[in-house]
Write an enzyme that holds these catalytic residues in place. Structure first.
Site, PDB file in Angstrom:
ATOM      1  CD  GLU A   1      -2.886  -1.421   2.259  1.00  0.00           C
ATOM      2  OE1 GLU A   1      -2.768  -0.670   3.244  1.00  0.00           O
ATOM      3  OE2 GLU A   1      -3.766  -2.293   2.159  1.00  0.00           O
TER       4      GLU A   1
ATOM      5  CG  ASN B   1      -0.922  -6.586  -1.871  1.00  0.00           C
ATOM      6  OD1 ASN B   1      -1.538  -7.102  -2.800  1.00  0.00           O
ATOM      7  ND2 ASN B   1      -1.387  -6.552  -0.629  1.00  0.00           N
TER       8      ASN B   1
ATOM      9  CG  HIS C   1     -10.121  -5.722   0.432  1.00  0.00           C
ATOM     10  ND1 HIS C   1     -10.322  -6.931   1.069  1.00  0.00           N
ATOM     11  CD2 HIS C   1      -8.815  -5.426   0.589  1.00  0.00           C
ATOM     12  CE1 HIS C   1      -9.176  -7.340   1.599  1.00  0.00           C
ATOM     13  NE2 HIS C   1      -8.245  -6.447   1.321  1.00  0.00           N
TER      14      HIS C   1
ATOM     15  CD  GLU D   1      -4.778  -7.776   1.059  1.00  0.00           C
ATOM     16  OE1 GLU D   1      -5.664  -7.163   1.701  1.00  0.00           O
ATOM     17  OE2 GLU D   1      -3.575  -7.514   1.151  1.00  0.00           O
TER      18      GLU D   1
ATOM     19  CG  ASP E   1     -12.994  -8.984   1.322  1.00  0.00           C
ATOM     20  OD1 ASP E   1     -12.946  -7.947   0.620  1.00  0.00           O
ATOM     21  OD2 ASP E   1     -12.520  -9.036   2.476  1.00  0.00           O
TER      22      ASP E   1
END
Ligand SMILES: *[C@@H]1O[C@H](CO)[C@@H](O)[C@H](O)[C@H]1NC(C)=O
Length: 350
Positions: free
Chosen positions: A163, A204, A240, A269, A271
């Site tokens: 990040e 990432n 996400h 990641e 979701d």
């Protein structure tokens, strides 16, 4: 034996209460295809999940986690982060990280190491220290070299930098950037390559899934790192999502912009959070969202695999982070696969 009328009435009430709180009527998955098998049959390296150490005492959870037909890859949710690994300067604790690395090895899964340099979950001795260019460089090099060396030979990939960007495409101002400018990125990547030449080195980030300043900044960063011969092998798209907000076209374009520069990409990641309470229609939309994201990874040859940010709503980070949202994972809180599971299978079969 006869039940008394009042006891029978009580039982009936309990039954109704149970049915209402466990959403027994919610739609569930119907596919019998295991997800890592589906990924591999489709030519991808893995389908995987994040997990975390406290969950490993839950045997029903671990029984599914252990199944390598289902998950071919693990990401430790927390136990390889800086605050866990080096809580005091040059005091290293690999206990939690080793537990997940050992489980991965015992069950034949590959691991994505997560993560080495990040502004968050950073111990205060780093974030609040007084540093010069030289002293913070040495701290980064010592942390990265020691952690990557410890797991050398066991890692498919490392999220070396996590990040680094604000959503407007500027570099996040944290202790690393404020002291070293963007050089901290090449310092960490170079140290990681030296410590484990076989691990893929990733940056990432989130919100790379949409068009705009953030993906543009990432494309520029990879261009600059390549031009400077700094080792960089992959970019992680955290993914996400919010229900109904998958933009498959932008996601594919963005992945291809990066793979054109000679790096691989991965969904790291995934979701898909729902504003509660989730309706049956929401769960169908979630199935479509998962299918769409996995379908993009299928459409991009440089997309190596898909990782979900834990497989069950029981251990999802969403409810405690995004108030009013939940049910973001492909398995419900009772470890029953949801329609989203079928969406993942369909995505790999696309
Ligand atoms: C999961 O796999 C590990 C490593 O093989 C094993 O020790 C453990 O008993 C397994 N747990 C379950 C619930 O299957």
């Amino acid at each position: 034996m006869m039940l008394s009328a009042s006891f029978a009435a009580l039982l009936s009430l309990l039954h109704v209460a149970t049915a209402q709180t466990t959403t027994a009527s919610a739609p569930t998955a119907t596919s019998t295809v295991a997800l890592n098998n589906a990924a591999k049959a489709a030519g991808k390296l893995y389908f995987g999940t994040a997990t975390d150490n406290p969950e490993l005492t839950d045997t029903a959870y671990v029984a599914i986690l252990n199944n390598t037909n289902m998950f071919g890859q693990l990401t430790p949710g927390n136990s390889m982060k800086w605050d866990a690994i080096e809580p005091e300067q040059n005091v290293f604790d690999f206990t939690g990280g080793d537990q997940i690395a050992d489980l991965a090895e015992a069950t034949g899964k590959i691991i994505r190491g997560h993560n080495l340099v990040w502004y968050s979950q950073l111990p205060t001795w780093v974030s609040s220290g007084t540093w010069t260019t030289e002293t913070l460089t040495a701290v980064i090099q010592n942390h990265v070299t020691t952690e990557v060396s410890h797991y050398a030979g066991k890692m498919y990939a490392w999220d070396v930098i996590n990040e680094p960007f604000n959503d407007d495409g500027t570099f996040r101002t944290d202790v690393f950037y404020n002291t070293l400018g963007s050089d901290y990125i090449s310092i960490a990547l170079t140290a990681a390559r030296a410590a484990d030449p076989n691990a893929k080195l990733y940056i990432n980030d989130y919100n790379l899934e949409y068009s705009g300043a953030k993906i543009d900044a990432m494309v520029q960063l990879v261009t600059d790192l390549k031009a400077a011969d700094v080792p960089i092998d992959g970019i992680g798209f955290e993914s996400h999502f919010i229900l109904g907000e998958v933009d498959a076209s932008s996601l594919q374009t963005n992945m291809e912009s990066l793979t054109a520069l000679g790096v691989e990409v991965a969904i790291t990641e995934l979701d898909d959070r729902i504003e509660l309470p989730a309706t049956d229609a929401d769960l169908e939309q979630q199935k479509a969202d998962y299918e769409s994201v996995v379908g993009v990874c299928m459409a991009v040859s440089g997309c190596v695999g898909v990782t979900i940010w834990d497989y069950t709503d029981k251990y999802s980070w969403i409810p405690s982070t995004f108030s009013g949202y939940g049910e973001a994972c492909p398995w419900d809180e009772n470890l029953v696969p949801k329609p989203a599971y079928d969406g993942i299978v369909l995505g790999f079969q696309s």
